[in-house]
Design a protein around this motif. Structure first.
Motif, PDB file in Angstrom:
ATOM      1  N   UNK A 268       0.832  -1.211   0.000  1.00 48.24           N
ATOM      2  CA  UNK A 268       0.000   0.000   0.000  1.00 48.24           C
ATOM      3  C   UNK A 268       0.864   1.257   0.000  1.00 48.24           C
ATOM      4  N   UNK A 269       1.981   1.218   0.740  1.00 50.42           N
ATOM      5  CA  UNK A 269       2.876   2.372   0.770  1.00 50.42           C
ATOM      6  C   UNK A 269       3.448   2.654  -0.617  1.00 50.42           C
ATOM      7  N   UNK A 270       3.882   1.608  -1.314  1.00 50.56           N
ATOM      8  CA  UNK A 270       4.418   1.792  -2.662  1.00 50.56           C
ATOM      9  C   UNK A 270       3.322   2.201  -3.640  1.00 50.56           C
ATOM     10  N   UNK A 271       2.112   1.678  -3.432  1.00 52.03           N
ATOM     11  CA  UNK A 271       1.004   2.035  -4.310  1.00 52.03           C
ATOM     12  C   UNK A 271       0.643   3.505  -4.154  1.00 52.03           C
ATOM     13  N   UNK A 272       0.668   3.998  -2.900  1.00 50.92           N
ATOM     14  CA  UNK A 272       0.396   5.421  -2.681  1.00 50.92           C
ATOM     15  C   UNK A 272       1.397   6.300  -3.425  1.00 50.92           C
ATOM     16  N   UNK A 273       2.646   5.824  -3.473  1.00 44.27           N
ATOM     17  CA  UNK A 273       3.694   6.585  -4.165  1.00 44.27           C
ATOM     18  C   UNK A 273       3.714   6.310  -5.663  1.00 44.27           C
ATOM     19  N   UNK A 274       2.937   5.301  -6.107  1.00 38.26           N
ATOM     20  CA  UNK A 274       2.916   4.964  -7.518  1.00 38.26           C
ATOM     21  C   UNK A 274       4.215   4.371  -8.004  1.00 38.26           C
ATOM     22  N   UNK A 275       4.910   3.606  -7.143  1.00 37.61           N
ATOM     23  CA  UNK A 275       6.228   3.070  -7.493  1.00 37.61           C
ATOM     24  C   UNK A 275       6.223   1.554  -7.399  1.00 37.61           C
ATOM     25  N   UNK A 276       6.905   0.906  -8.327  1.00 38.80           N
ATOM     26  CA  UNK A 276       7.208  -0.518  -8.234  1.00 38.80           C
ATOM     27  C   UNK A 276       8.568  -0.653  -7.585  1.00 38.80           C
ATOM     28  N   UNK A 277       8.690  -1.542  -6.609  1.00 42.22           N
ATOM     29  CA  UNK A 277       9.978  -1.667  -5.932  1.00 42.22           C
ATOM     30  C   UNK A 277      10.053  -2.880  -5.040  1.00 42.22           C
ATOM     31  N   UNK A 278      11.263  -3.151  -4.548  1.00 40.71           N
ATOM     32  CA  UNK A 278      11.511  -4.274  -3.646  1.00 40.71           C
ATOM     33  C   UNK A 278      11.277  -3.848  -2.207  1.00 40.71           C
ATOM     34  N   UNK A 279      10.718  -4.757  -1.425  1.00 42.56           N
ATOM     35  CA  UNK A 279      10.539  -4.540   0.008  1.00 42.56           C
ATOM     36  C   UNK A 279      11.078  -5.760   0.744  1.00 42.56           C
ATOM     37  N   UNK A 280      11.772  -5.521   1.846  1.00 39.82           N
ATOM     38  CA  UNK A 280      12.287  -6.606   2.670  1.00 39.82           C
ATOM     39  C   UNK A 280      11.362  -6.781   3.868  1.00 39.82           C
ATOM     40  N   UNK A 281      10.862  -7.989   4.069  1.00 40.72           N
ATOM     41  CA  UNK A 281       9.974  -8.270   5.192  1.00 40.72           C
ATOM     42  C   UNK A 281      10.419  -9.562   5.856  1.00 40.72           C
ATOM     43  N   UNK A 282       9.875  -9.817   7.043  1.00 37.66           N
ATOM     44  CA  UNK A 282      10.184 -11.054   7.748  1.00 37.66           C
ATOM     45  C   UNK A 282      11.462 -10.942   8.562  1.00 37.66           C
TER      46      UNK A 282
ATOM     47  N   UNK B 101       0.769  10.162  -6.827  1.00 37.74           N
ATOM     48  CA  UNK B 101      -0.184  11.003  -6.107  1.00 37.74           C
ATOM     49  C   UNK B 101       0.165  12.475  -6.305  1.00 37.74           C
ATOM     50  N   UNK B 102      -0.799  13.332  -6.137  1.00 35.75           N
ATOM     51  CA  UNK B 102      -0.591  14.761  -6.354  1.00 35.75           C
ATOM     52  C   UNK B 102      -0.396  15.498  -5.036  1.00 35.75           C
TER      53      UNK B 102
ATOM     54  N   UNK C 203       9.338  12.553  -2.142  1.00 38.89           N
ATOM     55  CA  UNK C 203       8.427  11.515  -1.670  1.00 38.89           C
ATOM     56  C   UNK C 203       7.642  10.863  -2.806  1.00 38.89           C
ATOM     57  N   UNK C 204       7.840  11.327  -4.028  1.00 40.45           N
ATOM     58  CA  UNK C 204       7.179  10.696  -5.159  1.00 40.45           C
ATOM     59  C   UNK C 204       5.901  11.363  -5.609  1.00 40.45           C
ATOM     60  N   UNK C 205       5.602  12.551  -5.082  1.00 44.52           N
ATOM     61  CA  UNK C 205       4.394  13.263  -5.495  1.00 44.52           C
ATOM     62  C   UNK C 205       4.605  13.991  -6.820  1.00 44.52           C
ATOM     63  N   UNK C 206       3.523  14.156  -7.553  1.00 44.17           N
ATOM     64  CA  UNK C 206       3.504  15.065  -8.699  1.00 44.17           C
ATOM     65  C   UNK C 206       3.066  16.414  -8.154  1.00 44.17           C
TER      66      UNK C 206
ATOM     67  N   UNK D 140      -8.300  15.389  -8.639  1.00 43.94           N
ATOM     68  CA  UNK D 140      -7.789  14.975  -7.338  1.00 43.94           C
ATOM     69  C   UNK D 140      -8.335  13.583  -7.022  1.00 43.94           C
ATOM     70  N   UNK D 141      -7.705  12.924  -6.068  1.00 44.42           N
ATOM     71  CA  UNK D 141      -8.230  11.654  -5.581  1.00 44.42           C
ATOM     72  C   UNK D 141      -7.873  11.519  -4.111  1.00 44.42           C
ATOM     73  N   UNK D 142      -8.132  10.337  -3.544  1.00 42.86           N
ATOM     74  CA  UNK D 142      -7.950  10.200  -2.099  1.00 42.86           C
ATOM     75  C   UNK D 142      -6.491  10.040  -1.690  1.00 42.86           C
ATOM     76  N   UNK D 143      -5.544  10.214  -2.626  1.00 46.68           N
ATOM     77  CA  UNK D 143      -4.123  10.270  -2.277  1.00 46.68           C
ATOM     78  C   UNK D 143      -3.584  11.693  -2.388  1.00 46.68           C
ATOM     79  N   UNK D 144      -4.407  12.627  -2.807  1.00 47.07           N
ATOM     80  CA  UNK D 144      -3.959  13.994  -3.039  1.00 47.07           C
ATOM     81  C   UNK D 144      -3.746  14.729  -1.720  1.00 47.07           C
ATOM     82  N   UNK D 145      -2.620  15.443  -1.629  1.00 41.94           N
ATOM     83  CA  UNK D 145      -2.337  16.291  -0.469  1.00 41.94           C
ATOM     84  C   UNK D 145      -2.507  17.746  -0.883  1.00 41.94           C
TER      85      UNK D 145
END
Length: 386
Positions: A168-182, A203-204, A224-227, A263-268
């Protein structure tokens, strides 16, 4: 894999097994980024690319082998070869790591759902285990962009929650990326590398007021990846030269621009004008929109007066509860740069339903499950809009 979402969606709808080769790591001058994929079906039809041509033949052979064997996924590395750079190496000199796996659509309905969302232009994420225990390699989890529950499983509920939060964090930023978990008892004893494929526009961040604070905040927003859009009614101040980190600089009355922009629900929405003739019509409109964050700059005295004016303008208390004013977290900020960090920190905390308190003052896991329906800000819990 989302680079070939249309074809994969058709294959999934037809319950057509295929081999999927996904770029999971790149180094050097590798031609394509992580998440790019090539797929091969049982008829030998291939779609997509993992290298722009350099190693497609070798990857295709791996796909047909994995598809025929129906065995465990294979991780393969391709790099530059001094002996023969044109056989299986990357002529550009970089290196890529590719995960090749067999996909049975009938056993992965969540994959079909995620691909459908992408083909329809809806935001969605797909979490994909690309490194870890053999029995988990290649598993996927679908995370819709509409805030609904994740779909599928990676092996345990705790792991699913942890990975979904990263997705969800990467989706909010609109980025594909690796995450380390566990690597811990709370999620999974084994450390996992998860590639999160996302399909979403950036996101805007809409900054109103062409002031020094806006220049610093536009830089933080871009990081932070905003437009980022900076808007001001005064053409002498609203110039691209003054805001080099903004994606666009608009000369218009703030409320008029907001009324006609997307705008959408990610817009600041960040109101830095602290001038009633701009603030009141702008905030009256912004607080009635479905956006992720609305903040306004000013002292506490300015804030109290602003609230009185907004009430007089007919803004209900239920909407005023969503206004972050004075804007930002209490970091003792004074300079525009410090203030930008304060505002950005509040936006991050709000988006993640976090308190904004020092981690040293808390207890329990640092990365905890978000509470659905509420956003914890400081010591006060208020309804969430996103």
């Amino acid at each position: 894999m989302l680079n070939i979402a249309d074809t994969l969606y058709d294959w999934c709808r037809a319950a057509r097994p295929f081999a999927l080769a996904t770029v999971v790591q790149v180094s050097g001058s590798a031609p394509l980024p992580p998440g790019t994929a090539l797929a091969v079906d049982a008829d030998g039809t291939a779609v997509g690319s993992v290298s722009g041509g350099c190693v497609e033949g070798a990857v295709y052979e791996l796909c047909t082998q994995v598809l025929a064997d129906g065995g465990t996924p294979v991780l393969a590395r391709f790099g530059y070869s001094d002996d023969d750079a044109f056989v299986v190496g990357l002529t550009c000199g970089g290196e890529i790591e590719v995960l090749v796996q067999r996909v049975e659509p009938a056993s992965m309905p969540h994959l079909t759902g995620a691909l459908e969302a992408v083909t329809l232009g809806r935001p969605a994420a797909m979490a994909h285990i690309v490194d870890g225990p053999e029995e988990l390699l290649g598993r996927t989890l679908g995370v819709p962009g509409d805030g609904s529950a994740y779909d599928g499983t990676l092996g345990s509920e705790n792991m699913d929650r942890a990975v979904a939060a990263q997705a969800r964090a990467l989706l909010r930023a609109g980025r594909t990326g690796l995450a380390e978990v566990g690597g811990d008892a709370d999620t999974c004893p084994e450390r996992l590398s998860v590639l999160v494929h996302t399909s979403a526009p950036r996101p805007r961040m809409l900054i109103f007021g062409a002031v020094d604070f806006a220049a610093a905040l536009s830089q933080a927003g871009s990081l932070l990846g905003y437009r980022v859009t900076v808007c001001d009614a005064r053409p002498v101040f609203a110039t691209p030269t003054r805001f080099p980190h903004a994606d666009e600089v608009v000369v218009d009355w703030p409320h008029r621009y907001l009324e006609h922009t997307e705008v959408d629900d990610r817009t600041a929405v960040c109101v830095l004008t602290h001038d009633a003739k701009f603030d009141i019509p702008l905030l009256r409109l912004a607080l009635g929109l479905r956006v992720g964050y609305v903040g306004a700059m000013g002292s506490r005295r300015t804030h109290d007066h602003r609230l009185d004016l907004l009430r007089e303008a007919g803004v209900p208390q239920s909407q005023l509860a969503f206004l972050h004013s004075p804007i930002g977290l209490d970091l003792g900020a004074h300079t525009p740069e410090e203030t930008a960090v304060s505002i950005a920190a509040e936006i991050i905390a709000h988006a993640n339903r976090a308190t904004g308190l020092p981690l040293s003052r808390g207890t329990g896991p640092i990365h905890r499950r978000s509470t659905a329906g509420t956003a914890a800000l400081g010591t006060e819990t208020v309804p969430a809009r996103v």
